[in-house]
Write a protein that holds these residues in place. Structure first.
Motif, PDB file in Angstrom:
ATOM      1  N   GLU A 207       1.111  -0.989  -0.241  1.00 57.37           N
ATOM      2  CA  GLU A 207      -0.224   0.134   0.027  1.00 57.37           C
ATOM      3  C   GLU A 207       0.668   0.818  -0.309  1.00 57.37           C
ATOM      4  OE1 GLU A 207      -3.898  -0.435   1.824  1.00 57.37           O
ATOM      5  OE2 GLU A 207      -2.431  -1.744   3.783  1.00 57.37           O
ATOM      6  N   GLY A 208       2.388   1.739  -0.545  1.00 56.67           N
ATOM      7  CA  GLY A 208       2.763   2.680  -1.066  1.00 56.67           C
ATOM      8  C   GLY A 208       2.032   3.530  -2.196  1.00 56.67           C
ATOM      9  N   MET A 209       2.809   4.419  -1.425  1.00 55.89           N
ATOM     10  CA  MET A 209       2.730   5.670  -3.552  1.00 55.89           C
ATOM     11  C   MET A 209       0.712   5.607  -3.027  1.00 55.89           C
ATOM     12  SD  MET A 209       5.513   3.703  -3.628  1.00 55.89           S
ATOM     13  CE  MET A 209       4.806   2.722  -4.457  1.00 55.89           C
ATOM     14  N   CYS A 210       0.025   6.382  -2.096  1.00 50.44           N
ATOM     15  CA  CYS A 210      -1.060   6.076  -2.258  1.00 50.44           C
ATOM     16  C   CYS A 210      -1.109   7.494  -1.739  1.00 50.44           C
ATOM     17  CB  CYS A 210      -1.868   5.463  -1.319  1.00 50.44           C
ATOM     18  SG  CYS A 210      -1.566   3.439  -1.474  1.00 50.44           S
ATOM     19  N   TYR A 211      -2.504   8.170  -2.001  1.00 51.36           N
ATOM     20  CA  TYR A 211      -3.305   9.334  -1.555  1.00 51.36           C
ATOM     21  C   TYR A 211      -1.799  10.073  -1.817  1.00 51.36           C
ATOM     22  CZ  TYR A 211      -5.561   6.202   1.299  1.00 51.36           C
ATOM     23  OH  TYR A 211      -6.668   5.079   0.999  1.00 51.36           O
ATOM     24  N   ILE A 212      -1.448  10.042  -2.783  1.00 49.89           N
ATOM     25  CA  ILE A 212      -0.727  11.813  -2.671  1.00 49.89           C
ATOM     26  C   ILE A 212      -0.817  12.351  -4.220  1.00 49.89           C
ATOM     27  CG2 ILE A 212       1.975  11.970  -3.402  1.00 49.89           C
ATOM     28  CD1 ILE A 212       2.947   9.194  -3.095  1.00 49.89           C
ATOM     29  N   GLU A 213      -0.538  13.550  -3.977  1.00 50.11           N
ATOM     30  CA  GLU A 213      -1.114  14.080  -5.082  1.00 50.11           C
ATOM     31  C   GLU A 213       0.581  14.629  -5.825  1.00 50.11           C
ATOM     32  OE1 GLU A 213      -2.137  19.289  -5.319  1.00 50.11           O
ATOM     33  OE2 GLU A 213      -2.889  18.122  -4.005  1.00 50.11           O
ATOM     34  N   ASN A 214       0.444  14.521  -6.933  1.00 43.78           N
ATOM     35  CA  ASN A 214       1.736  15.132  -8.084  1.00 43.78           C
ATOM     36  C   ASN A 214       2.234  14.176  -7.872  1.00 43.78           C
ATOM     37  OD1 ASN A 214       2.667  15.971  -9.913  1.00 43.78           O
ATOM     38  ND2 ASN A 214       3.850  17.584  -9.031  1.00 43.78           N
ATOM     39  N   LEU A 215       2.859  12.712  -8.035  1.00 47.22           N
ATOM     40  CA  LEU A 215       3.948  11.934  -8.014  1.00 47.22           C
ATOM     41  C   LEU A 215       3.847  11.254  -9.070  1.00 47.22           C
ATOM     42  CD1 LEU A 215       5.096   9.529  -6.381  1.00 47.22           C
ATOM     43  CD2 LEU A 215       3.204   7.270  -7.038  1.00 47.22           C
ATOM     44  N   MET A 216       6.095  11.768  -8.737  1.00 43.83           N
ATOM     45  CA  MET A 216       6.649  11.267 -10.434  1.00 43.83           C
ATOM     46  C   MET A 216       7.823  10.391 -10.316  1.00 43.83           C
ATOM     47  SD  MET A 216       9.690  11.990 -12.679  1.00 43.83           S
ATOM     48  CE  MET A 216      10.241  12.889 -12.062  1.00 43.83           C
TER      49      MET A 216
END
Length: 286
Positions: A207-216
């Motif tokens: 459940e990583g990289m969740c609820y992120i605004e603007n993930l690159m």
């Protein structure tokens, strides 16, 4: 600059408000605040076993020094501090500091270390403990090794290079973070954050990289990673396989292989996310 060599100080405020000292081979024993509100102090080959030794101090240089287990909460509210080749055995060191440089530093009991500091430079630092670097702003990090939960909670304006971060729930509630050439392991990386970039990194998470605004993500690997990108806006270029993706909010995800894709139409609009997978045969849409 006055010199103090091979001395021993104990008790309360032994060198309170000292100014312009070069201290070497000296021990600070039982007591509190020996160098509180001091300025222009150079310390080398010295040991601190007293609490709160360098509170509200300025222009401090530490070289080949040790803070023992009794030297708790050693450096708070300080400005212009440089620490080279030091060992910190006590928790809660470095809080509310500004313009802090750490080189070749070991935090053997690094619980709650480096909180609410600004303008921090880190090079070749090892930390073992929970809640490393909470609420810091303006960090340049190279060759950091962290072992412990909840690192970098609430940080802003951080650049990380060539590091290994093994931490449950790292970089939560954070903003403007760029990580290069690093390895990150933990359960839930990056939740509730904004503007997170990962370049040439390897990330293992559940459940990583969740609820992120603007993930690159650019040229990253995600082994042993499940249920990634939930409710995130993402632009990701992934090498190799990811075990599962769940409900990204929008963006583009390029990956060699996916175990499972979960797109629940009552929760997200599947048309807002483009998933490009080289191996379509093992992908599953639910």
């Amino acid at each position: 600059m006055k010199e103090i060599r091979n001395e021993h100080f104990s008790g309360e405020r032994a060198l309170y408000q000292a100014n312009g000292l070069q201290i070497s081979g000296t021990s600070f024993g039982y007591g509190e605040a020996p160098l509180k509100r001091s300025s222009y102090i150079k310390l080398s080959d010295s040991t601190f076993s007293s609490k709160f030794p360098l509170w509200h101090s300025e222009m401090i240089k530490l070289k080949n020094c040790m803070f023992t287990e009794d030297g708790r909460a050693a450096v708070w509210y300080a400005k212009e501090v440089g620490a080279d080749d030091i060992i910190v055995e006590a928790p809660k060191c470095f809080r509310h500091c500004d313009r802090l440089t750490l080189r070749n530093v070991s935090f053997t009991n690094g619980d709650e270390v480096l909180w609410k500091c600004n303008n921090v430079r880190i090079d070749r630092v090892k930390a073992n403990g929970d809640y490393f670097a909470m609420d810091c702003d303006g960090m340049e990090i190279n060759e950091l090794e962290v072992e412990g939960g909840y690192a970098f909670d609430g940080v802003h304006n951080v650049t990380v290079r060539n590091s290994v971060i093994n931490s449950r729930d790292a970089f939560w509630n954070s903003e403007n973070v760029v990580i290069y050439n690093s390895i990150i392991k933990g359960k839930c990386f990056g939740w509730n954050s904004r503007n997170i970039s990962l370049i040439n990194c390897t990330i293992e998470s559940r459940e990583g990289m969740c609820y992120i605004e603007n993930l690159m993500m650019k040229n990253c690997k995600l082994p042993n990673t499940t249920f990634a990108f939930e409710y995130s806006t993402v632009n990701a270029d992934i090498t190799g396989k990811i075990d599962s993706i769940r409900n990204p909010l929008s963006g583009i995800i390029k990956v060699d292989s996916i175990g499972v894709i979960i797109l629940e139409q009552d929760k997200v609009d599947p048309m807002r996310t483009k998933i490009i997978c080289a191996d379509q045969l093992i992908s599953q849409h639910i």
